[in-house]
Scaffold this motif. Structure first.
Motif, mmCIF file in Angstrom:
data_model
loop_
_atom_site.group_PDB
_atom_site.id
_atom_site.type_symbol
_atom_site.label_atom_id
_atom_site.label_comp_id
_atom_site.label_asym_id
_atom_site.label_seq_id
_atom_site.Cartn_x
_atom_site.Cartn_y
_atom_site.Cartn_z
ATOM 1 N N PHE A 57 14.348 0.009 -3.828
ATOM 2 C CA PHE A 57 13.137 -0.539 -4.433
ATOM 3 C C PHE A 57 12.132 0.575 -4.725
ATOM 4 C CE2 PHE A 57 14.950 -4.232 -2.600
ATOM 5 C CZ PHE A 57 14.360 -5.347 -3.174
ATOM 6 N N ILE A 58 11.584 0.561 -5.930
ATOM 7 C CA ILE A 58 10.395 1.350 -6.250
ATOM 8 C C ILE A 58 9.287 0.346 -6.529
ATOM 9 C CG2 ILE A 58 9.325 2.957 -7.875
ATOM 10 C CD1 ILE A 58 12.075 4.213 -8.275
ATOM 11 N N ILE A 59 8.276 0.333 -5.676
ATOM 12 C CA ILE A 59 7.230 -0.686 -5.727
ATOM 13 C C ILE A 59 5.900 -0.025 -6.085
ATOM 14 C CG2 ILE A 59 6.091 -2.545 -4.443
ATOM 15 C CD1 ILE A 59 8.469 -2.322 -2.409
ATOM 16 N N GLU A 60 5.186 -0.643 -7.004
ATOM 17 C CA GLU A 60 3.880 -0.128 -7.385
ATOM 18 C C GLU A 60 2.824 -0.519 -6.348
ATOM 19 O OE1 GLU A 60 0.970 -0.159 -11.326
ATOM 20 O OE2 GLU A 60 2.389 -1.790 -10.998
ATOM 21 N N GLU A 61 1.999 0.426 -5.992
ATOM 22 C CA GLU A 61 0.881 0.154 -5.088
ATOM 23 C C GLU A 61 0.066 -1.034 -5.623
ATOM 24 O OE1 GLU A 61 -3.064 2.591 -3.420
ATOM 25 O OE2 GLU A 61 -2.058 3.178 -5.286
ATOM 26 N N GLY A 62 -0.208 -1.991 -4.729
ATOM 27 C CA GLY A 62 -0.978 -3.166 -5.124
ATOM 28 C C GLY A 62 -0.134 -4.370 -5.492
ATOM 29 N N THR A 83 13.234 2.074 0.269
ATOM 30 C CA THR A 83 11.974 1.573 -0.262
ATOM 31 C C THR A 83 11.024 2.739 -0.519
ATOM 32 O OG1 THR A 83 12.217 -0.442 1.062
ATOM 33 C CG2 THR A 83 10.042 0.008 0.132
ATOM 34 N N LYS A 84 10.503 2.800 -1.739
ATOM 35 C CA LYS A 84 9.490 3.787 -2.094
ATOM 36 C C LYS A 84 8.305 3.057 -2.716
ATOM 37 C CE LYS A 84 11.811 7.675 -1.185
ATOM 38 N NZ LYS A 84 13.071 7.100 -0.655
ATOM 39 N N VAL A 85 7.099 3.560 -2.466
ATOM 40 C CA VAL A 85 5.890 3.024 -3.081
ATOM 41 C C VAL A 85 5.232 4.142 -3.886
ATOM 42 C CG1 VAL A 85 3.640 1.937 -2.692
ATOM 43 C CG2 VAL A 85 5.552 1.413 -1.163
ATOM 44 N N VAL A 86 4.907 3.843 -5.157
ATOM 45 C CA VAL A 86 4.245 4.828 -6.022
ATOM 46 C C VAL A 86 2.831 4.357 -6.336
ATOM 47 C CG1 VAL A 86 6.417 5.616 -7.015
ATOM 48 C CG2 VAL A 86 5.164 3.759 -8.127
ATOM 49 N N THR A 132 0.831 -1.203 0.000
ATOM 50 C CA THR A 132 0.000 0.000 0.000
ATOM 51 C C THR A 132 0.869 1.258 0.000
ATOM 52 O OG1 THR A 132 -0.086 0.130 2.418
ATOM 53 C CG2 THR A 132 -1.765 -1.231 1.328
ATOM 54 N N LEU A 133 0.262 2.382 -0.393
ATOM 55 C CA LEU A 133 0.995 3.651 -0.407
ATOM 56 C C LEU A 133 1.511 4.011 0.981
ATOM 57 C CD1 LEU A 133 -1.093 5.933 -2.801
ATOM 58 C CD2 LEU A 133 1.265 5.183 -3.117
ATOM 59 N N SER A 134 0.741 3.709 2.014
ATOM 60 C CA SER A 134 1.155 4.070 3.367
ATOM 61 C C SER A 134 2.426 3.335 3.779
ATOM 62 C CB SER A 134 0.031 3.769 4.368
ATOM 63 O OG SER A 134 -0.278 2.387 4.380
ATOM 64 N N GLU A 135 2.690 2.170 3.156
ATOM 65 C CA GLU A 135 3.899 1.417 3.494
ATOM 66 C C GLU A 135 5.148 2.015 2.855
ATOM 67 O OE1 GLU A 135 2.493 -3.108 4.346
ATOM 68 O OE2 GLU A 135 2.059 -2.322 2.349
ATOM 69 N N GLY A 136 4.973 3.044 2.036
ATOM 70 C CA GLY A 136 6.116 3.753 1.491
ATOM 71 C C GLY A 136 6.238 5.167 2.018
ATOM 72 N N LYS A 183 1.825 3.928 -11.900
ATOM 73 C CA LYS A 183 2.988 4.806 -12.036
ATOM 74 C C LYS A 183 4.298 4.022 -12.139
ATOM 75 C CE LYS A 183 0.609 8.627 -11.726
ATOM 76 N NZ LYS A 183 0.463 9.539 -12.883
ATOM 77 N N ALA A 184 4.226 2.709 -12.018
ATOM 78 C CA ALA A 184 5.391 1.831 -12.225
ATOM 79 C C ALA A 184 4.830 0.520 -12.757
ATOM 80 C CB ALA A 184 6.175 1.629 -10.934
ATOM 81 N N ASP A 185 5.677 -0.435 -13.003
ATOM 82 C CA ASP A 185 5.223 -1.718 -13.519
ATOM 83 C C ASP A 185 5.678 -2.812 -12.562
ATOM 84 O OD1 ASP A 185 4.297 -3.826 -14.968
ATOM 85 O OD2 ASP A 185 5.647 -3.562 -16.674
#
Length: 334
Positions: A93-98, A127-130, A6-10, A134-136
């Motif tokens: 890490f750039i992680i997509e939400e979901g 760690t970032k969540v977008v 989730t977005l909140s985890e980033g 916005k990412a794959d």
């Protein structure tokens, strides 16, 4: 806790800390892994090599590996190409939400296992969540530091006429694997990526042969692109023997159907090495003792003539010029 990222985890708060503890710290924990802003590390003896690389492969899971394993192999192998024993890695890490957390755990676990096999420690990360779309899935960047163990650092500018051109394994397997995984053409073939960390092979080669003029990782663009880069850096020519170039039959079949040249397909576990021809057999013997490079083979020679060109002697005895690489054949291959 959600089974999706989730977005909140980033966002950097309590949920981010929980994600880091449950996914990253659980797998990366070692004596240097830190929760502080930077890792504090012992000072290497002598010169160091440093490399950074981003990984955006699609799909993130493929036959023979995943983006996590690939991210470790890619940076470890870049250091190894400079004659450097890999010591420490950081990962971003750039992680997509979901994105599925179970898939994230598989990726991180694979990174941990590959790093342990390569003898390198993962010491810090980010760690970032977008937002979704916005990412794959997930993108990873790794940065590595290694200790150079050879007096003469290999370089693409050091190839000399009379050097043997050696590949450490068959060519084009990673690229062919990604083509099949994308399933754009409906082709079925038993092809597994060669994705592997190669420091042990490089260490064995340096220990046996000593001065290796060139070591280059044949990733994007494959062996053909590497050879063209070296012809320009060293102002030499290359002459290959088509019969000696190792290509797995399923890879050859896929290339034949799609009109691809195996020499221009990515490898993630095959290097190009160049040494004086009289040392070629000794180098191949050393590489053959390591599981990942047991298929090492001499495929040609560096020449004084035809500088800037890669020529191939075909199976029927004629000679042709390998066309220079143009556009990217397969985007998002690594």
């Amino acid at each position: 806790m959600s089974d999706k990222v989730t977005l909140s985890e980033g966002a950097g708060g309590k949920q981010t800390a929980a994600l880091i503890d449950s996914v990253f710290k659980e797998n990366f924990n070692n004596e240097y892994f830190t929760a502080d802003d930077a890792a504090v590390l012992p000072k290497p003896n002598g010169r160091i090599a440093m490399s950074t690389d981003g990984f955006i492969v699609s799909p993130v899971f493929f036959n023979g590996g995943n983006i996590g394993k690939l991210s470790i192999c890619g940076t470890v192998n870049d250091l190894a190409c400079m004659g450097a024993r890999p010591l420490y890695l950081t990962s971003s890490f750039i992680i997509e939400e979901g994105f599925a957390k179970e898939d994230l755990r598989k990726i991180v676990r694979s990174m941990s296992e590959t790093a342990a096999y390569a003898g390198v420690k993962i010491v810090a990360g980010d760690t970032k969540v977008v937002q979704h779309g916005k990412a794959d899935g997930v993108f990873i960047t790794t940065t590595g530091v290694g200790e150079i163990i050879t007096e003469n650092v290999p370089s693409g500018a050091k190839a000399k006429p009379g050097d043997a051109v050696i590949v450490t394994g068959d060519v084009g397997r990673h690229g062919a694997t990604i083509v099949l995984c994308r399933d754009d053409y409906g082709i079925e073939a038993d092809i597994k990526s060669d994705c592997a960390p190669l420091w042990k092979a490089v260490e064995a080669a340096l220990g046996e042969v000593g001065d290796i003029h060139v070591i280059r990782d044949a990733t994007r663009g494959g062996v053909g692109t590497v050879l063209y880069e070296i012809t320009k850096e060293s102002n030499v020519g290359v002459r290959l023997e088509a019969e000696e170039i190792p290509v797995a039959e399923p890879v050859r079949g896929v290339c034949s159907m799609l009109g691809l040249e195996p020499l221009y397909l990515a490898c993630e576990g095959t290097m190009v090495m160049m040494v004086p021809d009289e040392k070629a057999d000794k180098l191949i013997a050393a590489l053959s003792q390591i599981p990942e490079t047991k298929g090492a083979k001499k495929i040609g020679l560096i020449t004084e003539e035809h500088k800037g060109l890669v020529r191939i002697k075909t199976e029927i005895g004629t000679e042709t010029v390998l066309p220079e690489p143009g556009h990217e054949l397969l985007p998002r291959i690594c």
